[in-house]
Design a protein around this motif. Structure first.
Motif, short mmCIF file in Angstrom:
data_model
loop_
_atom_site.label_atom_id
_atom_site.label_comp_id
_atom_site.label_asym_id
_atom_site.label_seq_id
_atom_site.Cartn_x
_atom_site.Cartn_y
_atom_site.Cartn_z
N GLU A 5 0.86 -1.19 0.00
CA GLU A 5 0.00 0.00 0.00
C GLU A 5 0.89 1.23 0.00
OE1 GLU A 5 -2.27 2.58 -0.30
OE2 GLU A 5 -3.67 0.97 0.28
N ASP A 6 0.71 2.11 -0.99
CA ASP A 6 1.59 3.28 -1.08
C ASP A 6 1.15 4.45 -0.22
OD1 ASP A 6 -0.59 3.35 -2.98
OD2 ASP A 6 0.28 5.21 -3.73
N GLU A 7 -0.11 4.47 0.22
CA GLU A 7 -0.52 5.54 1.13
C GLU A 7 0.00 5.18 2.51
OE1 GLU A 7 -4.84 6.30 1.03
OE2 GLU A 7 -4.73 5.53 -1.01
N LYS A 28 -12.33 0.44 -0.51
CA LYS A 28 -12.04 1.48 0.49
C LYS A 28 -13.17 2.51 0.48
CE LYS A 28 -7.12 1.54 -0.67
NZ LYS A 28 -6.06 2.43 -1.20
N MET A 35 -4.09 0.71 -6.90
CA MET A 35 -3.35 1.86 -7.44
C MET A 35 -2.02 1.98 -6.72
SD MET A 35 -5.29 3.21 -9.73
CE MET A 35 -4.89 4.94 -9.93
N ASP A 72 -3.00 -3.29 -2.63
CA ASP A 72 -3.73 -2.14 -3.17
C ASP A 72 -3.70 -2.20 -4.70
OD1 ASP A 72 -5.05 0.33 -3.13
OD2 ASP A 72 -3.16 1.44 -3.28
CA CA Z 1 -2.74 3.42 -3.63
#
Ligand code: CA
Length: 225
Positions: free
Chosen positions: A7-9, A101, A53, A51
């Motif tokens: 997950e990049d967030e 989400k 994206m 995730d």
């Molecule tokens: Ca993302």
């Protein structure tokens, strides 16, 4: 149980690590698709939360390459996008579950428990839950000395419910695994099939019941004898 979260967030990744850590899962974080794929291919994980994206490689591409390598690692996909076509792309790539989400903590944990229970090697020919047995090939649902024949869709849905072992299977997962993207399918088709299955459980006099969980999905519950 060792879980990989891709997950990049950063804040969401941290929240996920926190939720899972409290449940005594061992968690590793990866922040982009390439790093996530490298970690997933290490073979040390019991499950992955992925995730869609992501920088460098999308979640779908990570999943596609992972499956291409022969890995059966259970994967729960997180998507902020609600377009059905994206989720179908994920189904084709071999995801086990989808969660849109934002999600509730309980919902996440239920999905994770369900994918981790899923056999990663060879699926058993007979699934059991409570007093029920389902022959996956034959579509025969048995209870005591009685049996009924399930239709193909009924069998598919029952298999998902039984494999989850009492955990909630998201309505969306049931729909997509049963019908995929099919403009013909009515919105309430899952409910309709659940009522068919309930009728068959009643006919079998099974103690197992199909319960709906509001805004989440369905699960099996065995009534007290
Ligand atoms: Ca993302």
């Amino acid at each position: 149980m060792h879980i990989l979260v891709v997950e990049d967030e950063r804040s969401l990744a941290g929240t996920l690590a926190d939720i899972l850590g409290r449940e005594r899962y061992l968690v590793d974080l990866a922040y982009d698709g390439e790093e996530g794929l490298d970690c997933a291919l290490s073979g040390i994980y019991d499950g992955m939360i992925l995730d869609v994206m992501l920088p460098k490689l999308s979640g779908f591409e990570v999943l596609r390459r992972l499956r291409q390598s022969g890995s059966a690692l259970p994967v729960l996909m997180l998507t902020a996008r609600s377009e059905l076509s994206d989720r179908v792309a994920g189904l084709d790539a071999g995801a086990d579950y989808y969660l849109t989400k934002p999600f509730e903590r309980e919902e996440l944990l239920a999905c994770l428990r369900a994918i981790l229970r899923r056999p990663t090697e060879v699926a058993p020919a007979t699934l059991c839950f409570g007093d029920l047995e389902l022959g996956e090939e034959s579509g025969q649902l048995c209870c005591g000395g009685q049996s009924v024949q399930l239709g193909a869709k009924e069998c598919q849905l029952m298999r998902l419910l039984m494999a989850a072992g009492g955990a909630v299977v998201p309505r969306e997962t049931l729909y997509l695994k049963g019908w995929g993207y099919d403009g013909e399918a009515e919105g309430n088709v899952v409910e309709v099939y659940m009522s068919f299955l309930r009728r068959k459980l009643t006919h079998l006099r099974s103690r197992v019941q199909i319960e709906a969980v509001r805004r989440m999905g369905y699960h099996l519950r065995e009534a007290e004898a």
